[in-house]
Design an enzyme around this catalytic site. Structure first.
Site, PDB file in Angstrom:
ATOM      1  CB  CYS A  51      -0.697  -0.090   1.330  1.00 59.11           C
ATOM      2  SG  CYS A  51      -0.175   0.118   2.800  1.00 59.11           S
ATOM      3  CB  CYS A 100      -2.753  -3.322   3.467  1.00 54.29           C
ATOM      4  SG  CYS A 100      -1.205  -3.324   3.260  1.00 54.29           S
ATOM      5  CB  CYS A 120      13.176  -9.840  12.391  1.00 48.60           C
ATOM      6  SG  CYS A 120      14.180 -10.775  11.495  1.00 48.60           S
TER       7      CYS A 120
END
Length: 131
Positions: A51, A100, A120
């Protein structure tokens, strides 16, 4: 925070590479030391590949030795959400794009100061924009 941006599964499949789709929409993980950004050192912002929301900043990136890009905090805290992940017999905290829902990776409590956190993150979940 704004309403989550959503697309159909078919739209995501058409717009993303197979590894981007697997990681972001199916909560997959790329193999260590294979992602485009694990050894990336340019100045800029890493955006959600789905997005475009700004999620990670090169100024908060550090070398964790894990083979994945690691950050000690999000670029914009409101753009990153988390939830408990109990898959594979482990209890971890998954992080995803709050805009999103795209899976980014996991956060661990073994990072550097000032937060002590290590986000991570999969390279396949983001794209880089130079500052």
């Amino acid at each position: 925070m704004s309403e989550p941006k959503t697309k159909t599964d078919a739209e995501y499949k058409a717009e993303l590479s197979p590894i981007q789709y697997e990681v972001t929409r199916k909560h997959g993980t790329e193999r260590a030391f294979t992602g485009e950004y694990y050894d990336h050192h340019e100045d800029g912002v890493y955006e959600c590949v789905c997005c475009g929301a700004p999620l990670w900043d090169a100024k908060q990136k550090f070398e964790s030795g894990t083979g994945w890009p690691s950050f000690w905090q999000p670029a914009v805290a409101e753009n990153v959400a988390s939830e408990t992940d109990s898959k594979f017999g482990m209890r971890r905290t998954e992080v995803h794009c709050a805009q999103c829902g795209a899976h980014q990776g996991h956060v661990f409590e073994d990072g550097p100061a000032p937060t002590g956190l290590r986000y991570c993150i999969n390279s396949a979940s983001m794209r880089f924009r130079k500052r």
